[in-house]
Motif scaffolding. Structure first.
Motif, PDB file in Angstrom:
ATOM      1  N   THR A  28      63.035  38.516 -11.275  1.00 47.69           N
ATOM      2  CA  THR A  28      64.376  38.834 -11.780  1.00 47.69           C
ATOM      3  C   THR A  28      65.351  39.070 -10.637  1.00 47.69           C
ATOM      4  O   THR A  28      66.471  38.525 -10.623  1.00 47.69           O
ATOM      5  N   TYR A  29      64.947  39.884  -9.687  1.00 43.97           N
ATOM      6  CA  TYR A  29      65.847  40.200  -8.575  1.00 43.97           C
ATOM      7  C   TYR A  29      66.022  39.017  -7.636  1.00 43.97           C
ATOM      8  O   TYR A  29      67.082  38.852  -7.028  1.00 43.97           O
ATOM      9  N   CYS A  30      64.998  38.195  -7.511  1.00 40.71           N
ATOM     10  CA  CYS A  30      65.149  36.974  -6.712  1.00 40.71           C
ATOM     11  C   CYS A  30      66.203  36.059  -7.321  1.00 40.71           C
ATOM     12  O   CYS A  30      67.016  35.456  -6.608  1.00 40.71           O
ATOM     13  N   ARG A  31      66.191  35.960  -8.649  1.00 36.46           N
ATOM     14  CA  ARG A  31      67.183  35.117  -9.328  1.00 36.46           C
ATOM     15  C   ARG A  31      68.588  35.704  -9.189  1.00 36.46           C
ATOM     16  O   ARG A  31      69.570  34.974  -9.107  1.00 36.46           O
ATOM     17  N   LYS A  32      68.668  37.037  -9.161  1.00 32.69           N
ATOM     18  CA  LYS A  32      69.969  37.686  -9.034  1.00 32.69           C
ATOM     19  C   LYS A  32      70.593  37.466  -7.663  1.00 32.69           C
ATOM     20  O   LYS A  32      71.826  37.508  -7.520  1.00 32.69           O
ATOM     21  N   LEU A  33      69.763  37.242  -6.660  1.00 32.08           N
ATOM     22  CA  LEU A  33      70.281  37.097  -5.301  1.00 32.08           C
ATOM     23  C   LEU A  33      71.010  35.776  -5.072  1.00 32.08           C
ATOM     24  O   LEU A  33      71.937  35.705  -4.275  1.00 32.08           O
ATOM     25  N   THR A  34      70.575  34.738  -5.770  1.00 35.15           N
ATOM     26  CA  THR A  34      71.099  33.409  -5.479  1.00 35.15           C
ATOM     27  C   THR A  34      72.586  33.229  -5.800  1.00 35.15           C
ATOM     28  O   THR A  34      73.343  32.771  -4.929  1.00 35.15           O
ATOM     29  N   PRO A  35      73.083  33.534  -7.021  1.00 35.05           N
ATOM     30  CA  PRO A  35      74.501  33.280  -7.343  1.00 35.05           C
ATOM     31  C   PRO A  35      75.506  33.908  -6.382  1.00 35.05           C
ATOM     32  O   PRO A  35      76.453  33.225  -5.960  1.00 35.05           O
ATOM     33  N   PRO A  36      75.363  35.205  -6.008  1.00 37.31           N
ATOM     34  CA  PRO A  36      76.377  35.767  -5.105  1.00 37.31           C
ATOM     35  C   PRO A  36      76.396  35.102  -3.735  1.00 37.31           C
ATOM     36  O   PRO A  36      77.470  34.938  -3.140  1.00 37.31           O
ATOM     37  N   LEU A  37      75.227  34.709  -3.231  1.00 38.10           N
ATOM     38  CA  LEU A  37      75.193  34.032  -1.933  1.00 38.10           C
ATOM     39  C   LEU A  37      75.803  32.639  -2.027  1.00 38.10           C
ATOM     40  O   LEU A  37      76.493  32.186  -1.109  1.00 38.10           O
ATOM     41  N   ILE A  38      75.559  31.964  -3.136  1.00 32.73           N
ATOM     42  CA  ILE A  38      76.182  30.654  -3.354  1.00 32.73           C
ATOM     43  C   ILE A  38      77.703  30.801  -3.417  1.00 32.73           C
ATOM     44  O   ILE A  38      78.449  29.996  -2.852  1.00 32.73           O
ATOM     45  N   THR A  39      78.180  31.842  -4.072  1.00 32.17           N
ATOM     46  CA  THR A  39      79.614  32.092  -4.173  1.00 32.17           C
ATOM     47  C   THR A  39      80.241  32.293  -2.802  1.00 32.17           C
ATOM     48  O   THR A  39      81.350  31.812  -2.527  1.00 32.17           O
ATOM     49  N   LEU A  40      79.534  32.975  -1.908  1.00 27.48           N
ATOM     50  CA  LEU A  40      80.061  33.239  -0.566  1.00 27.48           C
ATOM     51  C   LEU A  40      80.215  31.962   0.252  1.00 27.48           C
ATOM     52  O   LEU A  40      80.953  31.935   1.232  1.00 27.48           O
ATOM     53  N   LEU A  41      79.539  30.886  -0.160  1.00 26.70           N
ATOM     54  CA  LEU A  41      79.669  29.622   0.564  1.00 26.70           C
ATOM     55  C   LEU A  41      81.017  28.961   0.321  1.00 26.70           C
ATOM     56  O   LEU A  41      81.332  27.944   0.949  1.00 26.70           O
ATOM     57  N   SER A  42      81.815  29.528  -0.579  1.00 24.23           N
ATOM     58  CA  SER A  42      83.165  29.022  -0.816  1.00 24.23           C
ATOM     59  C   SER A  42      84.206  29.864  -0.086  1.00 24.23           C
ATOM     60  O   SER A  42      85.406  29.608  -0.196  1.00 24.23           O
ATOM     61  N   ALA A  43      83.733  30.861   0.677  1.00 19.62           N
ATOM     62  CA  ALA A  43      84.645  31.744   1.410  1.00 19.62           C
ATOM     63  C   ALA A  43      84.968  31.153   2.786  1.00 19.62           C
ATOM     64  O   ALA A  43      84.680  29.996   3.062  1.00 19.62           O
ATOM     65  N   ASP A  44      85.578  31.962   3.643  1.00 24.74           N
ATOM     66  CA  ASP A  44      85.909  31.511   4.994  1.00 24.74           C
ATOM     67  C   ASP A  44      84.645  31.138   5.764  1.00 24.74           C
ATOM     68  O   ASP A  44      83.542  31.592   5.450  1.00 24.74           O
ATOM     69  N   TYR A  45      84.817  30.334   6.802  1.00 22.57           N
ATOM     70  CA  TYR A  45      83.674  29.841   7.551  1.00 22.57           C
ATOM     71  C   TYR A  45      82.805  30.961   8.131  1.00 22.57           C
ATOM     72  O   TYR A  45      81.584  30.861   8.160  1.00 22.57           O
ATOM     73  N   GLU A  46      83.465  32.042   8.584  1.00 21.13           N
ATOM     74  CA  GLU A  46      82.692  33.134   9.158  1.00 21.13           C
ATOM     75  C   GLU A  46      81.770  33.762   8.109  1.00 21.13           C
ATOM     76  O   GLU A  46      80.617  34.100   8.398  1.00 21.13           O
ATOM     77  N   ILE A  47      82.296  33.912   6.897  1.00 22.43           N
ATOM     78  CA  ILE A  47      81.505  34.488   5.811  1.00 22.43           C
ATOM     79  C   ILE A  47      80.411  33.511   5.381  1.00 22.43           C
ATOM     80  O   ILE A  47      79.274  33.907   5.086  1.00 22.43           O
TER      81      ILE A  47
END
Length: 221
Positions: free
Chosen positions: A163-182
């Protein structure tokens, strides 16, 4: 040692115990600043112990400032001096819901240094920390990820781990749309998680143009 500096100790100790929470939270920051110039005086006068006691304060800002001050002192000493117990961990979790973003980051980073007593303790902390995965501040999200990744080692229920492994993926994927440093920091975390947890798979589509620079930096690193 200037005699004037020793005279600062008494009023500073009084400020740390003041009835006004604003005075206490400001005094906590002062301890960290004075430690940079007079570490021996601060330790001899028992200020670190006072900061530890402030982790049990009823005001969230006082708690977060105390955690921040202890973190700064730990950095100056070169090792962690924060000794968390189940009791003050609960205080930190309570303050987490009430303090500002930077205070949440300090608290989450402190929780990442704590070793849960058992699986139940782990589950309780993860349940209260995981909502930060949807926070708008990327730094809060990444600090939350750090806590979860560490605490997964203390879970005994396979379903909860998934469950927690699945929860980790979406927020990290979302951060890939942020600034290059992020993006770079997010990819570094993804890389660590993939190495540590084979249960995580990034299968959601991402736009190559947006992450190409971050991927390049990751490979160069």
């Amino acid at each position: 040692m200037c005699i004037r500096d020793r005279y600062l100790c008494k009023p500073l100790k009084e400020a740390l115990k003041d009835e006004d929470s604003y005075v206490r939270k400001t005094a906590a920051v002062c301890v960290a600043k004075l430690y940079e110039t007079h570490p021996e005086l601060m330790e001899e006068s028992g200020f670190i112990k006072i900061l530890e006691n402030l982790l049990n304060d009823g005001n969230a800002m006082v708690v977060s400032n105390s955690v921040a001050a202890i973190a700064d002192i730990s950095e100056n000493k070169g090792y962690n001096i924060l000794d968390l117990t189940p009791t003050n961990v609960q205080k930190l979790l309570t303050a987490l819901n009430e303090c500002q973003e930077w205070g949440q980051i300090y608290i989450l980073d402190a929780l990442a240094l704590y070793f849960p007593t058992d699986a139940r303790d782990t589950e309780n902390i993860l349940e209260r920390v995981s909502p930060r995965l949807s926070h708008s501040n990327p730094a809060v999200v990444l600090s939350c990820v750090r806590v979860i990744v560490k605490y997964l080692d203390f879970l005994t229920n396979p379903d909860l781990i998934r469950t927690y492994c699945r929860k980790l993926t979406p927020p990290l994927i979302t951060l890939l749309s942020a600034d290059y440093e992020i993006q770079y920091v997010a990819l570094k975390n993804i890389n660590i998680i993939i190495q540590k947890l084979s249960l995580i798979h990034i299968s959601e589509p991402t736009r190559q143009a947006e992450i190409s620079y971050a991927v390049f930096c990751l490979k160069k690193k």
